[in-house]
Design a protein around this motif. Structure first.
Motif, PDB file in Angstrom:
ATOM      1  N   LEU A   1       0.827  -1.209   0.000  1.00  6.60           N
ATOM      2  CA  LEU A   1       0.000   0.000   0.000  1.00  6.60           C
ATOM      3  C   LEU A   1       0.860   1.257   0.000  1.00  6.60           C
ATOM      4  N   THR A   2       1.867   1.313   0.855  1.00 12.64           N
ATOM      5  CA  THR A   2       2.711   2.503   0.908  1.00 12.64           C
ATOM      6  C   THR A   2       3.458   2.726  -0.405  1.00 12.64           C
ATOM      7  N   HIS A   3       3.846   1.643  -1.076  1.00  8.57           N
ATOM      8  CA  HIS A   3       4.578   1.811  -2.328  1.00  8.57           C
ATOM      9  C   HIS A   3       3.655   2.136  -3.497  1.00  8.57           C
ATOM     10  N   VAL A   4       2.442   1.615  -3.479  1.00  5.42           N
ATOM     11  CA  VAL A   4       1.467   2.003  -4.502  1.00  5.42           C
ATOM     12  C   VAL A   4       1.142   3.484  -4.380  1.00  5.42           C
ATOM     13  N   LEU A   5       1.093   3.982  -3.150  1.00  5.40           N
ATOM     14  CA  LEU A   5       0.832   5.404  -2.906  1.00  5.40           C
ATOM     15  C   LEU A   5       2.091   6.258  -3.058  1.00  5.40           C
ATOM     16  N   GLN A   6       3.181   5.657  -3.540  1.00  7.78           N
ATOM     17  CA  GLN A   6       4.452   6.354  -3.769  1.00  7.78           C
ATOM     18  C   GLN A   6       5.051   6.887  -2.468  1.00  7.78           C
ATOM     19  N   LEU A   7       4.873   6.146  -1.383  1.00  9.82           N
ATOM     20  CA  LEU A   7       5.373   6.567  -0.074  1.00  9.82           C
ATOM     21  C   LEU A   7       6.436   5.612   0.459  1.00  9.82           C
ATOM     22  N   GLY A   8       7.097   4.899  -0.440  1.00  8.23           N
ATOM     23  CA  GLY A   8       8.095   3.936  -0.008  1.00  8.23           C
ATOM     24  C   GLY A   8       9.234   4.569   0.761  1.00  8.23           C
ATOM     25  N   ALA A   9       9.763   5.685   0.263  1.00  9.17           N
ATOM     26  CA  ALA A   9      10.882   6.350   0.936  1.00  9.17           C
ATOM     27  C   ALA A   9      10.440   6.922   2.282  1.00  9.17           C
TER      28      ALA A   9
END
Length: 474
Positions: free
Chosen positions: A130-138
Motif C-alpha cells: 500500500l505505501t509503495h502504490v501510494l508512492q510513499l516507499g521512501a
C-alpha cells in the motif's frame, strides 16, 4: 551518531611524513542514536517531501497556464524517478524477506518469529504494498529508520536495524535525487530564464531541488561511513561544510546548463550526452567492481555516469585527488564554455548577466575552497595534505574489493570470536565463519550489492533474524 572506537598504529614511524595507516575498529554496541541524528534524518525526509510537492505544484501551474510541454516534462521527472524508487524499495523488501526465510534458524525464538501468524504476515505485506502504490516507499523507510533509532535509545539491539534501514533509504534517495531533483532543477532554471518566470513557486521549487540534491548526496556519504568498521563517522559540522561544498559546485553546474539551454535549446542535450559518454567510458576504464558480470558492470557505470553530470562520486579505491582534480577541471571548462556562449550571444545585455557570471565562476571556486577546507581541517581522519609527498585524499565511497589485509584479518578475528560465543546451537562451524568473514570484506560498505545492504561491520549476516537483533527482517 556518537561513536566509540579504538585505534592501532602498529609500528609507527618516527618520521611524520611516513605515518602508518591507522586502523579503526568501531564497536556497534557503543554507538548511540542522538538527537542530531534524528534531526538529520527528519530533515532528509522533509527535503524529499518538499521537493516532490513543489515540483507537482509547478507542474499544475504550467498546466493551468497551458504550457503543456513544460507540464509534461515536469511530471515526467516526478513520476518516472518515483516509480523507479518504489520498485527498488519493494524489490529489496521481497529480497530481504526471502533471505530471512533461507537463513538457518539457531534458537527457539528465531523459530517462533519465523512461524508468526498468517495475519501478521498478511498485514506486513499489505502495508508495504500500500505505501509503495501510494508512492510513499521512501517516507515509510524514513519513519522506520526514526522508529528504530528511538527504540535503540532504550534497547541497543535496535541500533543495527536503524543502520540497515538508513543505508537503504539513503541509497534510494541518491538515485532519486539525480533522476528527479537534478533534471527538475535544470528544467526550472531554463524556464525561468526563457520566459522570465521568477515567480515564488518556480523559484522555491528550484531552491528546494538544489537543497534536496546536496542533502541526498551527503546523507549517502554519512550512511556509508557509518557502515564501515574501518572508517570514522563524519561529524555534523563537517557534514554541514560538505553540504555547502556540494551546494555551490552543483549550483554553478546547473546555472551553466540552464543558461546554455535557454539560448541553444536542444543543444544542451549534446553537451550532456558527450559528458555522460565520456564519464561512463572513464568509469569503465577505472575497472570498477560492483557487479558479478562485466555486462552488468558496464550497465552500472552508465547509470553512475548520470551522477557525474553534476558532481564527483568516487567509485574506485586509491588516491582520489588526481581523479577529483581531473573531474573538476573538466567541469570548470565545460561550465565556462557554456556560460561564455550564452553570455556573448545576448546574456551580457540582461540585468542578471553579470551576477550569473559571478556565481558560475565565483560559486564554483568557492565550493572548491570549501572542499579543500573540509579535507584539510574537518576530515574524520584529521588533517589531510592536498599536495606534496604523502598527500592523499581519502575515498568518500571506497571500492570495497580492495580492503587492506590487516583490516580484513582483524575483522576475521572478531567474526570468529563472536561466532564462538553463540554456543553449540550455531549451525555455522568455525571454518564456514572464516570463509564468510573473508568473503564479507568484498561487500562491506557496497550499498549497490545485495550483501552490501545487509552485511554490516564484521557481522557477516549471522545475526540476521537473531534474537540479538529484534525485527532485523526489514
Amino acid at each position: 551518531m556518537a561513536t566509540n572506537f579504538s585505534q592501532s598504529n602498529g609500528n609507527a614511524s618516527s618520521d611524520n611524513n611516513h605515518k602508518t595507516p591507522v586502523k579503526i575498529v568501531k564497536n556497534m554496541d557503543n554507538l548511540k542514536f542522538t538527537r542530531f541524528d534524528a534531526l538529520f534524518i527528519f530533515g532528509g525526509m522533509w527535503t524529499y517531501i518538499a521537493d516532490l510537492v513543489t515540483d507537482v505544484l509547478v507542474g499544475f501551474k504550467y498546466l493551468r497556464e497551458q504550457h503543456y510541454w513544460w507540464c509534461g516534462l515536469t511530471f515526467f521527472f516526478v513520476i518516472f524517478p518515483s516509480l523507479t524508487l518504489q520498485y527498488l524499495s519493494l524489490r529489496w523488501f521481497v529480497t530481504d524477506d526471502q533471505r530471512s526465510r533461507e537463513t538457518p534458524v539457531q534458537t527457539s525464538e528465531q523459530t517462533q518469529a519465523r512461524h508468526s501468524s498468517f495475519a501478521s504476515k498478511l498485514w506486513e505485506w499489505t502495508s508495504w504494498l500500500l505505501t509503495h502504490v501510494l508512492q510513499l516507499g521512501a517516507v515509510n523507510r524514513y519513519i522506520r529508520t526514526l522508529r528504530y533509532g528511538f527504540k535503540s535509545r532504550l534497547n541497543q539491539k535496535y541500533y543495527r536495524n536503524m543502520v540497515y534501514e538508513y543505508r537503504d533509504v539513503t541509497m534510494l534517495r541518491l538515485i532519486e535525487a539525480y533522476t528527479e531533483s537534478a533534471p527538475q532543477l535544470v528544467l526550472q532554471l531554463y524556464i525561468m530564464v526563457k520566459v522570465k518566470d521568477q515567480g515564488w513557486l518556480t523559484t522555491t521549487s528550484a531552491c528546494v531541488s538544489l537543497a534536496s540534491l546536496a542533502w541526498a548526496l551527503e546523507a549517502y556519504h554519512k550512511a556509508l561511513r557509518e557502515a564501515r568498521s574501518d572508517k570514522q563517522n563524519v561529524g555534523y559540522i563537517a557534514l554541514t561544510v560538505r553540504i555547502i561544498w556540494r551546494l555551490f559546485v552543483v549550483a554553478s553546474r546547473v546555472i551553466s546548463l540552464g543558461l546554455f539551454a535557454s539560448e541553444y535549446g536542444w543543444g544542451v542535450f549534446i553537451v550532456v550526452g558527450v559528458h555522460w559518454v565520456y564519464m561512463t567510458v572513464w568509469l569503465i576504464h577505472q575497472k570498477t567492481d560492483f557487479c558479478p558480470t562485466r555486462f552488468e558492470e558496464i550497465l552500472f557505470d552508465t547509470v553512475i555516469g548520470i551522477i557525474y553530470l553534476f558532481s564527483y562520486f568516487n567509485m574506485k579505491e586509491g588516491q582520489t585527488r588526481f581523479r577529483m582534480l581531473s573531474f573538476y577541471i573538466i567541469m570548470f571548462i565545460e561550465n565556462s564554455i557554456m556560460f561564455a556562449l550564452w553570455y556573448y550571444n545576448g546574456g551580457k545585455k540582461l540585468m542578471y548577466g553579470l551576477p550569473a557570471l559571478i556565481f558560475v565562476w565565483g560559486g564554483f571556486f568557492f565550493g572548491i575552497v570549501v572542499m579543500l577546507f573540509y579535507y584539510r581541517c574537518l576530515h574524520p581522519n584529521q588533517s589531510i595534505r592536498m599536495c606534496g609527498k604523502g598527500a592523499e585524499v581519502e575515498e568518500d565511497e571506497p571500492d570495497c574489493g580492495q580492503v587492506l589485509k590487516s583490516e580484513s584479518e582483524h575483522s576475521n578475528e572478531n567474526d570468529i570470536e563472536r561466532a564462538s560465543q553463540e554456543g553449540s546451537n550455531s549451525r555455522l562451524d568455525e571454518s564456514s565463519i572464516e570463509k564468510k568473514a573473508a568473503e564479507k570484506s568484498v561487500d562491506e560498505g557496497n550499498l549497490f550489492s545485495a550483501k552490501g545492504r545487509r552485511y554490516l561491520y564484521w557481522e557477516i549476516g549471522m545475526y540476521i533474524n537473531d534474537t540479538k537483533a529484534p525485527e532485523t527482517r526489514l
